[in-house]
Design a protein around this motif. Structure first.
Motif, PDB file in Angstrom:
ATOM      1  N   LEU A  17      36.651  59.463  93.499  1.00  0.00           N
ATOM      2  CA  LEU A  17      37.541  59.009  92.437  1.00  0.00           C
ATOM      3  C   LEU A  17      37.082  57.636  91.974  1.00  0.00           C
ATOM      4  O   LEU A  17      36.924  56.730  92.794  1.00  0.00           O
ATOM      5  N   TYR A  30      42.448  50.187  94.414  1.00  0.00           N
ATOM      6  CA  TYR A  30      42.764  51.482  93.810  1.00  0.00           C
ATOM      7  C   TYR A  30      42.461  52.613  94.785  1.00  0.00           C
ATOM      8  O   TYR A  30      43.234  53.564  94.914  1.00  0.00           O
ATOM      9  N   CYS A  34      44.888  55.595  96.807  1.00  0.00           N
ATOM     10  CA  CYS A  34      44.578  57.012  96.990  1.00  0.00           C
ATOM     11  C   CYS A  34      44.624  57.377  98.474  1.00  0.00           C
ATOM     12  O   CYS A  34      45.160  58.427  98.844  1.00  0.00           O
ATOM     13  N   CYS A  68      46.528  61.503  93.853  1.00  0.00           N
ATOM     14  CA  CYS A  68      45.692  60.297  93.880  1.00  0.00           C
ATOM     15  C   CYS A  68      45.525  59.752  92.464  1.00  0.00           C
ATOM     16  O   CYS A  68      45.632  58.543  92.238  1.00  0.00           O
ATOM     17  N   HIS A  69      45.267  60.638  91.523  1.00  0.00           N
ATOM     18  CA  HIS A  69      45.142  60.199  90.130  1.00  0.00           C
ATOM     19  C   HIS A  69      46.430  59.510  89.673  1.00  0.00           C
ATOM     20  O   HIS A  69      46.378  58.427  89.071  1.00  0.00           O
ATOM     21  N   VAL A  72      46.732  56.007  91.326  1.00  0.00           N
ATOM     22  CA  VAL A  72      45.756  55.031  90.836  1.00  0.00           C
ATOM     23  C   VAL A  72      46.094  54.622  89.394  1.00  0.00           C
ATOM     24  O   VAL A  72      45.981  53.453  89.037  1.00  0.00           O
ATOM     25  N   THR A  82      36.575  61.565  88.204  1.00  0.00           N
ATOM     26  CA  THR A  82      36.484  62.085  89.561  1.00  0.00           C
ATOM     27  C   THR A  82      35.467  63.209  89.623  1.00  0.00           C
ATOM     28  O   THR A  82      35.525  64.145  88.835  1.00  0.00           O
TER      29      THR A  82
END
Length: 120
Positions: A17, A30, A34, A68-69, A72, A82
């Motif tokens: 990522l 960041y 995640c 996770c996206h 972040v 990613t």
């Protein structure tokens, strides 16, 4: 061929990522966000220098990367790229597949040790 015991496709993913547009040289904070998501997911994961290995049911692995996206972006990254590689297999029971990465690494380590012992 064997099938998974409950028809859940077990996935082994390696993903990287990359937060973009942050204006910062380091993206460590960041990536830490995640990693908190992955810890909370309950899935097996291991961070490495250029990404993270993640294992579990396909849907849960995908959901964790999605989360996770979200985390972040919430931390301030306006863009994220990613790269994801996912492998699956159905020729072994899920219990064995769930430890596949550990066995792969152990096999290479055993070969290296045998070579070192042979050359000694």
């Amino acid at each position: 061929m064997s099938s998974t015991t409950n028809d859940v496709l077990y996935a082994v993913a390696d993903f990287c990522l990359i937060p973009m547009g942050t204006g910062e040289v380091s993206v460590a904070e960041y990536i830490a966000k995640c990693q908190l998501v992955l810890e909370a997911s309950g899935l097996k994961y291991k961070m490495h220098g250029y990404g993270t290995n993640l294992e579990g049911p396909w849907d849960e692995v995908s959901a964790a990367i999605h989360s996770c996206h979200q985390a972040v972006h919430a931390h301030g990254a306006p863009r994220i790229a990613t790269d994801i590689r996912i492998g699956t297999r159905i020729d072994r029971p899920t219990e064995e597949v769930g430890t596949a990465n550990e066995h792969k690494v152990k096999r290479v380590e055993d070969i290296l040790q045998a070579w070192k012992n042979h050359d000694a």
